[in-house]
Design a protein around this motif. Sequence first.
Motif, PDB file in Angstrom:
ATOM      1  N   ARG A 255       0.830  -1.204   0.000  1.00 36.34           N
ATOM      2  CA  ARG A 255       0.000   0.000   0.000  1.00 36.34           C
ATOM      3  C   ARG A 255       0.868   1.259   0.000  1.00 36.34           C
ATOM      4  O   ARG A 255       0.610   2.204  -0.749  1.00 36.34           O
ATOM      5  CB  ARG A 255      -0.936  -0.008   1.215  1.00 36.34           C
ATOM      6  N   ARG A 256       1.872   1.270   0.854  1.00 38.03           N
ATOM      7  CA  ARG A 256       2.745   2.455   0.941  1.00 38.03           C
ATOM      8  C   ARG A 256       3.467   2.705  -0.372  1.00 38.03           C
ATOM      9  O   ARG A 256       3.577   3.857  -0.825  1.00 38.03           O
ATOM     10  CB  ARG A 256       3.755   2.277   2.077  1.00 38.03           C
ATOM     11  N   ILE A 259       1.017   4.060  -3.055  1.00 43.33           N
ATOM     12  CA  ILE A 259       0.745   5.481  -2.820  1.00 43.33           C
ATOM     13  C   ILE A 259       1.938   6.323  -3.265  1.00 43.33           C
ATOM     14  O   ILE A 259       1.771   7.382  -3.903  1.00 43.33           O
ATOM     15  CB  ILE A 259       0.420   5.725  -1.339  1.00 43.33           C
ATOM     16  N   ARG A 263       2.063   9.241  -6.059  1.00 43.76           N
ATOM     17  CA  ARG A 263       2.579  10.562  -5.662  1.00 43.76           C
ATOM     18  C   ARG A 263       3.628  11.065  -6.638  1.00 43.76           C
ATOM     19  O   ARG A 263       3.525  12.203  -7.150  1.00 43.76           O
ATOM     20  CB  ARG A 263       3.168  10.431  -4.260  1.00 43.76           C
ATOM     21  N   LEU A 288      -6.229   3.100  -4.214  1.00 47.03           N
ATOM     22  CA  LEU A 288      -5.370   4.009  -3.469  1.00 47.03           C
ATOM     23  C   LEU A 288      -5.136   5.345  -4.180  1.00 47.03           C
ATOM     24  O   LEU A 288      -4.380   6.180  -3.676  1.00 47.03           O
ATOM     25  CB  LEU A 288      -4.021   3.335  -3.183  1.00 47.03           C
ATOM     26  N   ALA A 291      -5.575   8.414  -1.878  1.00 42.03           N
ATOM     27  CA  ALA A 291      -4.475   8.586  -0.917  1.00 42.03           C
ATOM     28  C   ALA A 291      -3.233   9.132  -1.605  1.00 42.03           C
ATOM     29  O   ALA A 291      -2.525   9.993  -1.055  1.00 42.03           O
ATOM     30  CB  ALA A 291      -4.176   7.262  -0.225  1.00 42.03           C
ATOM     31  N   GLY A 292      -2.939   8.638  -2.813  1.00 45.71           N
ATOM     32  CA  GLY A 292      -1.787   9.142  -3.551  1.00 45.71           C
ATOM     33  C   GLY A 292      -1.958  10.588  -3.959  1.00 45.71           C
ATOM     34  O   GLY A 292      -1.009  11.381  -3.909  1.00 45.71           O
ATOM     35  N   LEU A 294      -3.750  12.815  -2.348  1.00 42.32           N
ATOM     36  CA  LEU A 294      -3.605  13.618  -1.134  1.00 42.32           C
ATOM     37  C   LEU A 294      -2.132  13.814  -0.790  1.00 42.32           C
ATOM     38  O   LEU A 294      -1.709  14.919  -0.420  1.00 42.32           O
ATOM     39  CB  LEU A 294      -4.344  12.956   0.022  1.00 42.32           C
ATOM     40  N   ARG A 295      -1.354  12.748  -0.925  1.00 42.60           N
ATOM     41  CA  ARG A 295       0.086  12.855  -0.613  1.00 42.60           C
ATOM     42  C   ARG A 295       0.765  13.843  -1.554  1.00 42.60           C
ATOM     43  O   ARG A 295       1.633  14.621  -1.144  1.00 42.60           O
ATOM     44  CB  ARG A 295       0.742  11.463  -0.733  1.00 42.60           C
TER      45      ARG A 295
END
Length: 318
Positions: A255-256, A259, A263, A288, A291-292, A294-295
């Motif tokens: 997941r990390r 993202i 990004r 995801l 989330a990406g 947002l980052r």
Amino acid sequence: MTRSDPEFTLFIPTYNRAKLLPRALASIEAQTCRDFEVVIVDDGSTDDTAAVVAAWRTRVDFPVVYVRQPNRGKYAAHNVGVERARGRFFVLLDSDDRLLPDTLERIRRHWHSIPEGERWRFAGVEGLVESMDGKRLLTEPYPQSPLDISYLDLFYRLGVGGDKKHAIRTEILRRFPYPIFPGETNIRDSITWNRIAHHYIFRCVNEPFQQVEYQPDGLTSNRFRVRMGSPRGFQQFHLEEITLHRPWLSRRQLRRSTIAFIRFSLHLRVGFWQQARLTGYDPLWLMLLPAGLLRWLVDCYRLRFQDAAPPNRVPIRN
């Protein structure tokens, strides 16, 4: 390599480290094993680095190769150093660090402890780093010593990270150079170790090989600027994590990394359809995306209001 070639190539990439470089050079002179050459790649220094090296070369009794290039970053310098190396093993010594006096002797002993018929599976020998006063380790030790393991298994499955120092067979490094992207100077070290790990393992030992001192203007202390200045290299690193190395990643790591891929893709202006193709239309990537995004927005805020140094961006179009 011929029989007259040295066992080790000690490689120093340097940029404006004239005041610190003598410490690294002195640690080379102190080595108990003398079967080595030194390759120094000066990455466009504007201080007295050239004069420091020239004076040193006149008084040592081993081969010293000095290469000066325009500022292209540590990893481009690393590739040049590998090209110029004649040693069987390639040892990186940052210009602000130093070797322990018996480092090369111990590396050679650990290599020869591997049965000769099995050495083809090994990329080299890896050890730890310690503080300049020798009182504390600055990296996480291995769960056992020696430990024969690939980097992918070590980091992703055992969770052992941190700075390590190694001697790697030069012939392997020639097959796995750092990818270099125009306009960028940095990338994750482990992009190369991950690629090597699909083919080779390391003999890892709980012994310090180098003493290190992290500088205020070094790569470690400027992570955000480094990443924003080299988005394509970091996008490539995370793309390989979620595609080539996916079996080694835990769900959280996957997941990390996904993202992070989104990004850096957005920093490069890589559109969603192109991202989908690069990830093989991975459903996790789609899930995801928010989330990406947002980052990426957080990065944009930091770049505009908190960080005055703009990144080097290389637009990639769909």
